[in-house]
Design a protein around this motif. Structure first.
Motif, mmCIF file in Angstrom:
data_model
loop_
_atom_site.group_PDB
_atom_site.id
_atom_site.type_symbol
_atom_site.label_atom_id
_atom_site.label_comp_id
_atom_site.label_asym_id
_atom_site.label_seq_id
_atom_site.Cartn_x
_atom_site.Cartn_y
_atom_site.Cartn_z
ATOM 1 N N SER A 215 0.827 -1.213 0.000
ATOM 2 C CA SER A 215 0.000 0.000 0.000
ATOM 3 C C SER A 215 0.859 1.260 0.000
ATOM 4 O O SER A 215 0.468 2.300 -0.483
ATOM 5 N N GLY A 216 2.060 1.153 0.587
ATOM 6 C CA GLY A 216 2.928 2.329 0.699
ATOM 7 C C GLY A 216 2.859 2.963 2.075
ATOM 8 O O GLY A 216 3.644 3.852 2.394
ATOM 9 N N GLY A 217 1.921 2.526 2.911
ATOM 10 C CA GLY A 217 1.850 3.002 4.297
ATOM 11 C C GLY A 217 1.374 4.438 4.433
ATOM 12 O O GLY A 217 1.009 5.093 3.457
ATOM 13 N N TYR A 218 1.427 4.912 5.653
ATOM 14 C CA TYR A 218 0.836 6.217 5.978
ATOM 15 C C TYR A 218 1.544 7.386 5.287
ATOM 16 O O TYR A 218 0.932 8.390 4.963
ATOM 17 N N PHE A 219 2.854 7.252 5.067
ATOM 18 C CA PHE A 219 3.617 8.405 4.562
ATOM 19 C C PHE A 219 3.797 8.418 3.044
ATOM 20 O O PHE A 219 4.605 9.181 2.532
ATOM 21 N N ARG A 220 3.071 7.577 2.340
ATOM 22 C CA ARG A 220 3.377 7.427 0.910
ATOM 23 C C ARG A 220 3.266 8.727 0.125
ATOM 24 O O ARG A 220 3.944 8.913 -0.873
ATOM 25 N N ASP A 221 2.408 9.642 0.584
ATOM 26 C CA ASP A 221 2.241 10.896 -0.172
ATOM 27 C C ASP A 221 2.954 12.079 0.474
ATOM 28 O O ASP A 221 2.828 13.201 0.013
ATOM 29 N N TRP A 222 3.667 11.850 1.546
ATOM 30 C CA TRP A 222 4.407 12.945 2.194
ATOM 31 C C TRP A 222 5.642 13.291 1.359
ATOM 32 O O TRP A 222 6.294 12.398 0.816
ATOM 33 N N PRO A 223 6.019 14.586 1.298
ATOM 34 C CA PRO A 223 7.313 14.910 0.692
ATOM 35 C C PRO A 223 8.415 14.220 1.509
ATOM 36 O O PRO A 223 8.303 14.156 2.743
ATOM 37 N N ILE A 224 9.438 13.699 0.840
ATOM 38 C CA ILE A 224 10.467 12.927 1.549
ATOM 39 C C ILE A 224 11.106 13.732 2.688
ATOM 40 O O ILE A 224 11.373 13.189 3.763
ATOM 41 N N GLU A 225 11.306 15.037 2.482
ATOM 42 C CA GLU A 225 11.945 15.873 3.524
ATOM 43 C C GLU A 225 11.118 15.860 4.811
ATOM 44 O O GLU A 225 11.647 15.984 5.912
ATOM 45 N N ARG A 226 9.803 15.709 4.652
ATOM 46 C CA ARG A 226 8.933 15.780 5.818
ATOM 47 C C ARG A 226 9.007 14.516 6.684
ATOM 48 O O ARG A 226 8.550 14.507 7.829
ATOM 49 N N LEU A 227 9.583 13.435 6.122
ATOM 50 C CA LEU A 227 9.654 12.175 6.870
ATOM 51 C C LEU A 227 10.444 12.325 8.168
ATOM 52 O O LEU A 227 10.289 11.531 9.090
ATOM 53 N N ARG A 228 11.296 13.365 8.235
ATOM 54 C CA ARG A 228 12.041 13.628 9.462
ATOM 55 C C ARG A 228 11.093 13.908 10.636
ATOM 56 O O ARG A 228 11.416 13.676 11.781
ATOM 57 N N GLU A 229 9.913 14.429 10.315
ATOM 58 C CA GLU A 229 8.951 14.789 11.369
ATOM 59 C C GLU A 229 7.965 13.660 11.676
ATOM 60 O O GLU A 229 7.060 13.823 12.489
ATOM 61 N N ALA A 230 8.111 12.533 10.988
ATOM 62 C CA ALA A 230 7.142 11.442 11.155
ATOM 63 C C ALA A 230 7.174 10.883 12.582
ATOM 64 O O ALA A 230 8.243 10.604 13.120
ATOM 65 N N THR A 231 6.025 10.748 13.205
ATOM 66 C CA THR A 231 5.943 10.233 14.580
ATOM 67 C C THR A 231 5.242 8.871 14.606
ATOM 68 O O THR A 231 4.559 8.508 13.649
ATOM 69 N N PRO A 232 5.376 8.144 15.735
ATOM 70 C CA PRO A 232 4.640 6.874 15.862
ATOM 71 C C PRO A 232 3.133 7.081 15.714
ATOM 72 O O PRO A 232 2.441 6.238 15.158
ATOM 73 N N GLU A 233 2.633 8.208 16.208
ATOM 74 C CA GLU A 233 1.185 8.463 16.129
ATOM 75 C C GLU A 233 0.727 8.510 14.673
ATOM 76 O O GLU A 233 -0.370 8.052 14.344
ATOM 77 N N HIS A 234 1.569 9.043 13.793
ATOM 78 C CA HIS A 234 1.252 9.006 12.366
ATOM 79 C C HIS A 234 1.347 7.573 11.846
ATOM 80 O O HIS A 234 0.438 7.063 11.213
ATOM 81 N N ALA A 235 2.527 6.974 12.122
ATOM 82 C CA ALA A 235 2.878 5.709 11.460
ATOM 83 C C ALA A 235 1.927 4.572 11.779
ATOM 84 O O ALA A 235 1.782 3.640 10.989
ATOM 85 N N ILE A 236 1.261 4.619 12.938
ATOM 86 C CA ILE A 236 0.380 3.491 13.277
ATOM 87 C C ILE A 236 -0.998 3.598 12.619
ATOM 88 O O ILE A 236 -1.857 2.751 12.810
ATOM 89 N N LYS A 237 -1.178 4.680 11.821
ATOM 90 C CA LYS A 237 -2.432 4.764 11.062
ATOM 91 C C LYS A 237 -2.191 4.166 9.679
ATOM 92 O O LYS A 237 -1.393 4.686 8.916
ATOM 93 N N HIS A 238 -2.853 3.085 9.382
ATOM 94 C CA HIS A 238 -2.692 2.487 8.051
ATOM 95 C C HIS A 238 -3.830 2.938 7.153
ATOM 96 O O HIS A 238 -4.984 2.967 7.573
ATOM 97 N N PRO A 239 -3.495 3.307 5.893
ATOM 98 C CA PRO A 239 -4.556 3.783 5.010
ATOM 99 C C PRO A 239 -5.643 2.751 4.688
ATOM 100 O O PRO A 239 -6.793 3.114 4.489
#
Ligand code: MG
Length: 394
Positions: free
Chosen positions: A176-200
């Motif tokens: 699926s590509g997971g929660y961050f698939r549409d985030w700009p790559i630079e923004r991945l530095r700010e990715a938190t567990p609260e984001h990552a545990i949401k699956h599309p």
């Protein structure tokens, strides 16, 4: 009537399995259940399905449950790995389904196969760590290993249970590509567990949902497919498919491509494994093709998903690198979930662990494989240290 033992009855795989069992009470009977420590939930399941054999893995919870009136005297209560193995080798069992987290079920799975009992695997760690031993045992006794991971069930269904790998050009699992698939790559530095545990698309536990966001999950699934279908690294691939409706493709040497589609619910692969080789009505409706449907596919970007490519490389290099990949990933994800390391450090910890020279040899025994697992965890723990900054905590 098939007798089913369910390992991990209280988790999300367990719940989906119970839905399938409720749908087919005339074909499937639950005879044993196990869970880590949710004794109240286990007691409720035991009551609903009239289950006699119950294992509470955690010893302290088991002792408490034994002293309480949660279970009646006709129910046989056990605990620990011995308890799991007793359940896995129950005389009447036709199939043992493993939905426990991590590698807890590895030895019980081996015990079931050694008795010639079919197993259905939902937790990929068992195959990643014990693939060579499980497949060898299955071959020896003629027992089957039925995949429950949706992608592998897809491949299995395309192959119709036949294991002739020569006619397979490639299998392609979808991601699926997971929660961050549409985030700009630079923004991945700010990715938190609260984001990552949401699956599309899928609803699953936190560890596997983070694995979807890094795509370490797809890497582990390639390792799993390597063992399940006896395929070398060049025949294993994955592709991004945002809708999670196609689960896998099998490309044959004659150029034909078969795909398996179903809505993103684990009840489909669970039912297929439990009722295999038969098909019966399912709990849910299938994809409404009468409505317009556009299926999107895209290649996997190495810059966004380095963990996937580390896994691919681990399969190619062989030795015990796939096992080390799994262990390092597990350590890194737990640290990320505890806010100890940033999201992008997960793949860095894996990479650093895989660079250790200890993983060039294949494990010859299960104990050796378990030792490699421990060793990789230690290296990963060390690699974590440079990231551990209390300021990351919110
Ligand atoms: Mg999967």
């Amino acid at each position: 009537m098939k007798n089913v033992v369910l390992m991990g009855a209280t988790g999300s795989i367990g719940e989906n399995t119970l839905s399938v069992l409720r749908k087919h009470p005339d074909k499937l009977r639950l005879i044993g259940i196990a869970a880590h420590e949710q004794s109240h939930k286990l007691a409720a399941i035991a009551k609903e399905f009239k289950v006699q054999n119950i294992c509470i893995y955690d010893n302290a919870t088991y002792i408490k449950a034994k002293e309480s009136s949660l279970f009646n005297e006709n129910q046989k209560l056990s605990s620990g790995e011995t308890g799991l193995t007793e359940l896995a080798t129950l005389e009447d069992a036709d199939i043992v389904l493993f939905g426990l987290s991590g590698t807890l079920g590895l030895k019980p799975a081996l015990a079931a196969l050694s008795k010639g009992t079919n197993i259905a695997l939902a937790n990929k760690e068992i195959l990643v760590l014990g693939g060579q031993f499980l497949t060898a045992m299955a071959q020896k006794t003629g027992a089957k290993i039925l995949p429950i991971d949706s992608e592998h069930s897809g491949v299995f269904q395309c192959l119709q249970g036949k294991e002739n790998t020569e006619s397979i050009q490639k299998i392609i699992l979808t991601a699926s590509g997971g929660y961050f698939r549409d985030w700009p790559i630079e923004r991945l530095r700010e990715a938190t567990p609260e984001h990552a545990i949401k699956h599309p698309n899928w609803s699953m536990g936190p560890k596997i949902t983070v694995d979807c966001a890094t795509m370490a999950n797809k890497g582990l699934e390639l390792i799993e497919a390597h063992w399940l279908f006896n395929l070398s690294h060049e025949k294993l691939d994955a592709i991004i498919h945002q809708q999670s409706l196609i689960h896998a493709f099998v490309q044959f040497t004659d150029g034909s491509l078969l795909a398996q589609l179903a809505p993103p619910s684990m009840t489909f692969p669970i039912q297929y494994a439990l009722l295999y080789p038969e098909r019966h009505p399912s709990c849910l409706l299938t994809i409404p093709l009468e409505r317009a449907l556009c299926l999107e596919l895209a290649p996997i970007d190495p810059a966004r998903y380095p963990a996937f490519f580390l896994a691919k490389d681990a399969i190619k290099q062989g030795g015990s690198l796939p096992e080390a990949f799994n262990a390092a990933n597990e350590v890194a994800v737990q640290a990320f979930l505890k806010h100890q390391i940033p999201f992008l450090a997960i793949s860095e910890v894996i990479e650093e662990t895989l660079q250790e020279t200890h993983f060039t040899q294949k494990a010859n025994t299960l104990d050796e494989a378990l030792h490699i697992d421990q060793l990789a965890r230690q290296f990963a723990d060390n690699a974590l240290k440079k990231y551990t900054t209390p300021s990351l905590k919110p």
